[in-house]
Design an enzyme around this catalytic site. Structure first.
Site, PDB file in Angstrom:
ATOM      1  N   VAL A   1      22.723  31.428   1.438  1.00 48.33           N
ATOM      2  CA  VAL A   1      24.106  30.978   1.438  1.00 48.33           C
ATOM      3  C   VAL A   1      24.271  30.001   2.602  1.00 48.33           C
ATOM      4  CG1 VAL A   1      26.474  31.742   1.836  1.00 48.33           C
ATOM      5  CG2 VAL A   1      24.948  33.121   0.411  1.00 48.33           C
ATOM      6  N   CYS A   2      24.783  28.820   2.335  1.00 45.89           N
ATOM      7  CA  CYS A   2      24.934  27.802   3.387  1.00 45.89           C
ATOM      8  C   CYS A   2      25.924  28.274   4.455  1.00 45.89           C
ATOM      9  CB  CYS A   2      25.426  26.492   2.797  1.00 45.89           C
ATOM     10  SG  CYS A   2      25.915  25.323   4.078  1.00 45.89           S
ATOM     11  N   VAL A   3      25.491  28.227   5.693  1.00 48.94           N
ATOM     12  CA  VAL A   3      26.321  28.746   6.784  1.00 48.94           C
ATOM     13  C   VAL A   3      27.609  27.951   6.971  1.00 48.94           C
ATOM     14  CG1 VAL A   3      25.064  27.460   8.589  1.00 48.94           C
ATOM     15  CG2 VAL A   3      26.336  29.522   9.189  1.00 48.94           C
TER      16      VAL A   3
ATOM     17  N   ALA B   1      29.911  28.652   4.155  1.00 47.25           N
ATOM     18  CA  ALA B   1      30.307  30.059   4.196  1.00 47.25           C
ATOM     19  C   ALA B   1      31.358  30.323   5.269  1.00 47.25           C
ATOM     20  CB  ALA B   1      29.079  30.934   4.429  1.00 47.25           C
TER      21      ALA B   1
END
Lengths: 135, 102, 125
Positions: free
Chosen positions: C72-74, C77
């Site tokens: 999940v892309c930080v 997110a």
């Protein structure tokens, strides 16, 4: 990672109405550190991302359009803009920001990053890519 | 080898199919899936355009997405091949690169 | 790459079915990268109705079976309130919500996937 791949970021959506343009640009900036052969394509509503005089003060969103002018500093120097997409929208290159980079192989001469290409030319350039990231 | 284009939007709502066909080179393939499958049907406003493009590119349509929408395979335009998710995977691996017309 | 959240768009379902088919055929999936609203695939707090599919759980089961890397892309997110314990602590939040088998990491993971994998397929709107 010695392998160099051709990465193209395909931008077909207008800014602000959705977040795709902004978050696409964030990938481009991070991706620039990976020393790949990078290009950006702006076609369909994506050409609206590059218009000059964007002023978001009235909508409370960050104006990220100045970031496109910084792409040259990240060695992102191939920005393809599709001619037909501009024309369909009543736009010309004069309506877009003037994006430049300094060419290290040519005594740091300032050069245009934007390359106006026809739909057919863009189709051929897309065909040569290894990775097409669309958002 | 050539490029695989994927179109997941209805041609009656978005320009994804138009744009895809404007950029698909001879020998490329187009996979219609999700709401893109509506473009595969006979007798629509875009059928003629799709049939004409069949001379230049190969068309595939995702069967599970057709059936989910109550669309019958026998109403799919002649020359468009119906595939399942296995076929989708095969299309990806048998082409050089993939362009999603989102 | 999965660009949309579950339920609102079919993108997550299509990506899941594609990934499962590829794995079943013996292909390697280097990584599934969740971007834009796609990060919502990674919340453990979703409670879909009993008669609906639970997309997060489907991803988790596939990951458990095939040791799938779900990233999940930080940046995406953080914007949308998907946090792991470390991120929650760093930003002074009182809870985290990342689902097991998903991990939060940077955009470099997407570029790396593009470099290392033979193909990159994008699912979105």
């Amino acid at each position: 990672m010695s392998e160099i791949k051709k990465f193209m970021y395909v931008n077909r959506k207008a800014p602000y109405g959705t977040i795709y343009a902004l978050e696409s640009l964030e990938v481009v900036l991070i991706g620039a550190a990976f020393d790949q052969d990078v290009s950006l394509a702006f076609l369909d509503d994506g050409v609206y991302q590059l218009t000059k005089d964007q002023d978001t003060s009235g909508i409370g969103m960050k104006n990220f359009s100045p970031t496109y002018a910084a792409l040259g500093d990240y060695d992102v120097t191939k920005i393809y803009v599709e001619k037909e997409s501009l024309e369909e929208r009543g736009l010309s290159l004069d309506d877009l920001q003037h994006l430049t980079y300094e060419d290290e192989d040519d005594d740091w001469a300032e050069k245009d990053s934007i390359r106006l290409v026809s739909r057919e030319e863009l189709a051929r350039i897309m065909d040569e890519q290894d990775v097409l990231l669309s958002f | 080898m050539a490029m695989l284009h994927t179109v997941n939007k209805s041609p009656f709502e978005r320009t994804a199919l138009q744009s895809c066909l404007g950029h698909a080179l001879e020998g490329a393939s187009v996979l219609l899936f999700e709401d893109g499958v509506y473009a595969a049907m006979q007798g629509t406003a875009v059928s003629a355009q799709v049939s004409e493009a069949l001379g230049k590119v190969r068309f595939y349509v995702l069967g599970p997405d057709l059936r989910a929408r109550g669309l019958r395979e026998d109403r799919v335009i002649d020359g468009i091949q119906v595939v399942d998710y296995d076929g989708f995977v095969d299309l990806v691996t048998s082409h050089d690169n993939v362009q999603a017309w989102l | 790459m999965v660009n949309e959240g579950p339920y609102n768009h079919q993108a997550s379902d299509s990506a899941y079915r594609f990934t499962k088919a590829a794995l079943d055929k013996g292909h390697e999936i280097f990584r599934v990268f969740f971007y834009h609203d796609g990060v919502y695939n990674g919340t453990r707090l979703g409670v879909p109705p009993q008669d609906d599919r639970n997309i997060t759980q489907l991803w988790q089961e596939l990951a458990a079976e095939h040791d799938l890397d779900l990233v999940v892309c930080v940046a995406a997110a953080q914007r949308r309130g998907i946090l792991d314990a470390d991120e929650a602590k760093r930003h002074g939040k009182d809870a985290d919500n990342i689902a097991e088998r998903f991990r939060i990491s940077g955009l470099g993971q997407l570029i790396e996937a593009g470099i290392k994998a033979d193909r990159l397929v994008v699912f979105g709107d």
